[in-house]
Design an enzyme around this catalytic site. Structure first.
Site, PDB file in Angstrom:
ATOM      1  CG  LEU A 136      -2.001  -1.016   1.368  1.00  0.00           C
ATOM      2  CD1 LEU A 136      -2.755  -0.825   2.689  1.00  0.00           C
ATOM      3  CD2 LEU A 136      -2.984  -0.957   0.207  1.00  0.00           C
ATOM      4  CG  ASP A 137       0.490   4.221  -2.985  1.00  0.00           C
ATOM      5  OD1 ASP A 137       1.358   3.482  -3.459  1.00  0.00           O
ATOM      6  OD2 ASP A 137      -0.464   4.674  -3.640  1.00  0.00           O
ATOM      7  NE  ARG A 138       6.286   8.186   2.642  1.00  0.00           N
ATOM      8  CZ  ARG A 138       7.476   8.061   3.224  1.00  0.00           C
ATOM      9  NH1 ARG A 138       7.570   8.042   4.532  1.00  0.00           N
ATOM     10  NH2 ARG A 138       8.549   7.966   2.486  1.00  0.00           N
ATOM     11  CB  THR A 140      -2.953   3.892   0.803  1.00  0.00           C
ATOM     12  OG1 THR A 140      -2.862   4.680  -0.382  1.00  0.00           O
ATOM     13  CG2 THR A 140      -4.240   3.071   0.764  1.00  0.00           C
ATOM     14  NE  ARG A 237      -2.321   8.178  -5.148  1.00  0.00           N
ATOM     15  CZ  ARG A 237      -1.072   8.341  -4.734  1.00  0.00           C
ATOM     16  NH1 ARG A 237      -0.407   7.316  -4.207  1.00  0.00           N
ATOM     17  NH2 ARG A 237      -0.482   9.515  -4.825  1.00  0.00           N
TER      18      ARG A 237
END
Length: 297
Positions: A136-138, A140, A237
């Protein structure tokens, strides 16, 4: 009854003979006070068939296996503002990650979930390390699964799309979406600056398919559930921005709309077949309260 050291603690294992509610069964079989048993339940120290159960009236059936923690739960001692342990067995660990932490290390001394879990395993005397399976992105938040050995990691990595049967996110997006639901499909590819861009025709990138369903809306924002059919980098996104309703707080693909001072994307549902046992594993977390508050009438 037998005793086994597993999952960072010592457990006593029992096999259920008669159907009855969990609390009633524990009082009858474990030989502890009601107060202590309730505390163990609330402290997530009871497992039924390998899954943590804290519900007092959980219905037990003959043949079920009940595990009762003998030692103070390591997970109770586990304290991190960034990571919450949701489920753990000898092969996998499922966590809920907060915003502001990477899934794995990138560069020197970066805060990441893998190192937090490795530290927990070390302190709880488990001879394993966390193996990254997906990211997961930082910024998110939400559910992630890590493998605890290389064999399990390989099974998950090579069979991810067969093993995972439902992944859903919830997001606050900018503007009022008119459609109640739909699907967006295109090809995603990174440019030289590592910005993912989309194309309606095959551009040599990867096919990306996202289904969306509106949960709530105001004239300024929309609360949307996204279900991934494919899991590409920055897929939600980019697709959200493609629809003209970028995820709020998205500095990369957004429009500057940042009502909550965070990326408003949360992985709320993760369902997969256990890589070793094949058992269906289904985890969900509530929609973040701050997301909901934007839609209070």
């Amino acid at each position: 009854m037998n005793t086994e050291y597993l999952q960072g603690g010592e457990y006593e294992y029992y096999t259920v003979e008669n159907s009855m509610p969990l609390l009633e069964w524990l009082l009858e079989h474990v030989g502890q006070s009601r107060t202590k048993i309730k505390a163990t339940l609330q402290g997530r120290g009871i497992k039924v068939n390998g899954k943590t159960v804290s519900q007092f009236d959980f219905p037990l059936l003959p043949g079920m296996k009940v595990a009762v923690s003998k030692t103070k739960r390591n997970q109770q001692q586990f304290k991190s503002r960034y990571v919450k342990i949701v489920y753990e067995d000898r092969w996998i660990i499922v966590v809920e990650k907060n915003i502001g932490i990477l899934s794995m290390a990138a560069g020197h001394s970066s805060l990441n979930v893998k190192s937090v879990l490795d530290d927990y395993f070390k302190k709880s005397r488990q001879k394993c390390t966390a193996h990254v399976v997906h990211r997961l992105d930082r910024d998110t938040s939400g559910l992630m699964v890590y493998a605890k050995d290389i064999e399990t990691e390989q099974i998950l990595e090579h069979n991810w799309h067969q093993i995972v049967y439902d992944r859903r996110y919830v997001a606050v997006v900018s503007g009022e979406m008119m459609e109640d639901e739909g699907t967006i499909q295109n090809w995603l590819k990174d440019n030289k600056a590592y910005i993912t861009y989309s194309s309606p025709v095959d551009n040599g990138g990867k096919l990306a398919i996202t289904h969306f369903h509106v949960i709530d809306r105001t004239t300024e924002h929309t609360l949307v559930e996204f279900k991934l059919e494919t899991g590409r980098k920055n897929q939600i996104r980019v697709h959200s921005a493609d629809m003209g309703h970028p995820v709020c707080g998205d500095v990369k693909y957004g429009n500057g709309d940042d009502p909550l001072h965070r990326l408003c994307l949360h992985a709320w549902l993760l369902c997969f077949h256990h890589p070793i046992t094949g058992e269906p594993m289904e985890f969900e977390t509530p929609i973040p309260t701050v997301f909901r508050q934007l839609f209070k009438k």
